[in-house]
Design a protein around this motif. Structure first.
Motif, PDB file in Angstrom:
ATOM      1  N   GLU A  84     -10.715  11.983  -4.188  1.00 45.78           N
ATOM      2  CA  GLU A  84     -10.083  10.756  -3.737  1.00 45.78           C
ATOM      3  C   GLU A  84      -8.593  10.696  -3.240  1.00 45.78           C
ATOM      4  N   SER A 132      -9.840   1.116   4.828  1.00 50.88           N
ATOM      5  CA  SER A 132     -10.421   2.009   5.953  1.00 50.88           C
ATOM      6  C   SER A 132      -9.314   2.575   6.710  1.00 50.88           C
ATOM      7  N   GLN A 143       0.898  -1.359   0.045  1.00 48.67           N
ATOM      8  CA  GLN A 143      -0.012   0.030   0.005  1.00 48.67           C
ATOM      9  C   GLN A 143       0.742   1.304  -0.139  1.00 48.67           C
ATOM     10  N   ILE A 179      -7.053   2.915  -2.031  1.00 51.95           N
ATOM     11  CA  ILE A 179      -8.542   3.351  -2.428  1.00 51.95           C
ATOM     12  C   ILE A 179      -9.468   2.852  -1.677  1.00 51.95           C
ATOM     13  N   ASN A 180      -9.430   1.539  -1.486  1.00 55.20           N
ATOM     14  CA  ASN A 180     -10.329   0.825  -0.810  1.00 55.20           C
ATOM     15  C   ASN A 180     -10.310   0.465   0.424  1.00 55.20           C
TER      16      ASN A 180
END
Length: 121
Positions: free
Chosen positions: A56, A93, A27, A90-91
């Protein structure tokens, strides 16, 4: 993050990229540079245009800052850090981002030793 903990100037980012050491996970990519004349850690964040539109990217940076707020007291004082987000962020939490940032900071060896020993127990 407080102003004194931010890395803002392009010149500072370039110095960390050129002279610093890197560590990465899926990440994030982290560059770190030890600076002897510094008393506080400074952190810069980068999110590429490849990741998404401005909304975003700003959301991801907000989540990264929130994750760093928890970790900041445990980072060595004399270091400049640049953290670059990769697409899988992006996805995620805020909890997943926090775990991932902690992991990349441990891999890059910028967490204080006493803190690592406490977390192992």
């Amino acid at each position: 993050m407080k102003k004194e903990n931010r890395l803002k100037k392009n010149e500072d980012f370039q110095i960390v990229f050129q002279r610093g050491k890197s560590a990465a996970n899926r990440q994030f990519v982290m560059y770190s540079l030890i600076k002897q004349d510094q008393t506080l850690p400074r952190i810069g964040l980068s999110v590429s245009k490849k990741i998404g539109n401005a909304v975003e990217r700003n959301r991801i940076k907000r989540l990264m800052r929130e994750a760093l707020r928890e970790v900041l007291p445990h980072i060595k004082e004399n270091v400049d850090i640049v953290i670059i987000a990769r697409k899988p962020v992006i996805n995620m939490s805020v909890f997943q981002i926090t775990d991932s940032i902690q992991h990349v900071l441990k891999v890059g060896k910028v967490i204080k030793r006493s803190q690592i020993e406490v977390n192992k127990k």
